[in-house]
Design a protein around this motif. Sequence first.
Motif, mmCIF file in Angstrom:
data_model
loop_
_atom_site.group_PDB
_atom_site.id
_atom_site.type_symbol
_atom_site.label_atom_id
_atom_site.label_comp_id
_atom_site.label_asym_id
_atom_site.label_seq_id
_atom_site.Cartn_x
_atom_site.Cartn_y
_atom_site.Cartn_z
ATOM 1 N N ALA A 141 12.478 8.007 -0.478
ATOM 2 C CA ALA A 141 13.159 7.071 -1.385
ATOM 3 C C ALA A 141 14.616 6.904 -0.961
ATOM 4 O O ALA A 141 15.155 5.789 -0.948
ATOM 5 N N THR A 142 15.244 8.000 -0.589
ATOM 6 C CA THR A 142 16.653 7.961 -0.179
ATOM 7 C C THR A 142 16.817 7.153 1.113
ATOM 8 O O THR A 142 17.750 6.355 1.246
ATOM 9 N N ARG A 143 15.885 7.372 2.065
ATOM 10 C CA ARG A 143 15.948 6.589 3.319
ATOM 11 C C ARG A 143 15.785 5.103 3.040
ATOM 12 O O ARG A 143 16.478 4.275 3.616
ATOM 13 N N LEU A 144 14.872 4.782 2.138
ATOM 14 C CA LEU A 144 14.665 3.371 1.790
ATOM 15 C C LEU A 144 15.975 2.766 1.249
ATOM 16 O O LEU A 144 16.450 1.738 1.730
ATOM 17 N N GLU B 36 9.208 0.247 5.472
ATOM 18 C CA GLU B 36 8.628 0.681 6.752
ATOM 19 C C GLU B 36 9.481 1.772 7.382
ATOM 20 O O GLU B 36 8.974 2.798 7.829
ATOM 21 N N TYR B 37 10.785 1.554 7.392
ATOM 22 C CA TYR B 37 11.700 2.551 7.957
ATOM 23 C C TYR B 37 11.571 3.875 7.215
ATOM 24 O O TYR B 37 11.494 4.948 7.809
ATOM 25 N N THR C 175 8.314 3.214 -7.648
ATOM 26 C CA THR C 175 8.263 4.471 -6.891
ATOM 27 C C THR C 175 7.322 4.283 -5.708
ATOM 28 O O THR C 175 6.383 3.481 -5.766
ATOM 29 N N LEU C 176 7.594 5.044 -4.641
ATOM 30 C CA LEU C 176 6.703 5.038 -3.474
ATOM 31 C C LEU C 176 5.619 6.091 -3.672
ATOM 32 O O LEU C 176 5.809 7.058 -4.412
ATOM 33 N N LYS C 177 4.499 5.888 -2.985
ATOM 34 C CA LYS C 177 3.431 6.903 -3.027
ATOM 35 C C LYS C 177 3.948 8.215 -2.442
ATOM 36 O O LYS C 177 4.757 8.206 -1.516
ATOM 37 N N GLY C 178 3.484 9.318 -2.968
ATOM 38 C CA GLY C 178 3.836 10.613 -2.403
ATOM 39 C C GLY C 178 5.038 11.255 -3.080
ATOM 40 O O GLY C 178 5.292 12.446 -2.894
ATOM 41 N N ASP D 283 0.808 -1.230 0.000
ATOM 42 C CA ASP D 283 0.000 0.000 0.000
ATOM 43 C C ASP D 283 0.842 1.282 0.000
ATOM 44 O O ASP D 283 0.297 2.364 -0.193
ATOM 45 N N LYS D 284 2.155 1.190 0.212
ATOM 46 C CA LYS D 284 3.004 2.397 0.140
ATOM 47 C C LYS D 284 3.642 2.570 -1.243
ATOM 48 O O LYS D 284 4.339 3.546 -1.498
#
Length: 386
Positions: A309-312, A379-380, A300-303, A267-268
């Motif tokens: 994206a960088t944290r992921l 999640e992080y 890509t992530l939502k938003g 869902d993200k």
Amino acid sequence: MKFGTKAIHAGVHPDKSTGAIMTPIFQTSTYVQDSPGVHKGFEYSRTHNPTRKALEENIAALENGQYGLVFGSGMAATDTLLRTLKPGDEVIVSNDLYGGTYRVFTKVHAPWGLKFHFISMEDINNIKGYINDNTKMIWVETPTNPLINIIDIKGAAEIAKAHNLLLAVDNTFATPYLQNPLDLGADVVMHSVTKYLGGHSDVVMGALVTSHHDLAGQLSFLQNSCGAVAGPQDCFLVLRGIKTLHIRMQRHCENGREIAHWLNQHDKVEKVHWAGLETHPNHTIAKAQMRDFGGMVSFTLKGDNLEEATRLMSNLKVFSLAESLGGVESLCTHPTGMTHASIPKEQRIKNGLKDTLIRLSVGIEDVEDLIGDLKQAIEYAVLTEA
Ligand SMILES: *Cc1c(COP(=O)(O)O)cnc(C)c1O
């Protein structure tokens, strides 16, 4: 012979002097002649080397081509092919492509006198509008890097034939295990051997394969004259890597499939780029021209938040954050910050390449560990305050 048998046996013969089953690393620059001009087919290792010859024959066989040539890198292979053109000639190029290819075309070959048209080829009829009397070549990368668009090779080949143009296909992402462009009508195939063919992230190398006798002659003249050849030790490593290409690709495809579907239901996650998804805009062409869909997955992530994206990407533990792809280990790349930084931002936006796109080269580890890693990193990324 079928693919797996060719991967292991094509071009490879037991060493005549010892019976060694593995092609020796002929680490030699020159070869002794019986009398001037009388030799065993090898004179100087820029021109020919037995280890290189075995690999060239092997890669040619995998692509169902007559002639194979290997080079010091994928870019050297591309450069050599473009040197068959002359100033004033024009090339039509698929617009979503490897950043280094864009760079060598625009910064090296364009100033030298070639003209390039970078266009979307998802509808191959777009190509026709750019053909004129100076057009000599169509350059296609499919699946494209990093957006995993699929271009109809057979359709492009028909257009190329009708206008007497050369169709070149960068087959790095698909590998000959998934797709054989020459069988679909292409004239020449290019590989970054560095990726899946080598398969172990320990060699940089490139290859060209064609069945056109005259073109092969021109290419081998340029290979010898300009000298961007691959060394025998590297050729040995790639011969060894290719022996498991079919097995590795099976696992890359299985893991790619699981990860693409897992991301797709998350869902993200906003959008997943993988041609095996039925919702992929070019899924039908992919199914027709590829045997499976490979292990390259972008998303890509939502938003659309670059910090997330960088944290992921920074928080992955099993995936390594690195350029390149196609090795046994899983890698994650940030295309606009890494592999595609050499493509200007306006051009990237035009091509649909967002700064938040994350590209995965899914390796052959246990897929549960890969999914677990993506799960914790997502999640992080989304739970941590910036
Ligand atoms: C890596 C790559 C290249 C360039 O190959 P090198 O071996 O790095 O010179 C070209 N095309 C594609 C699709 C690639 O991934």
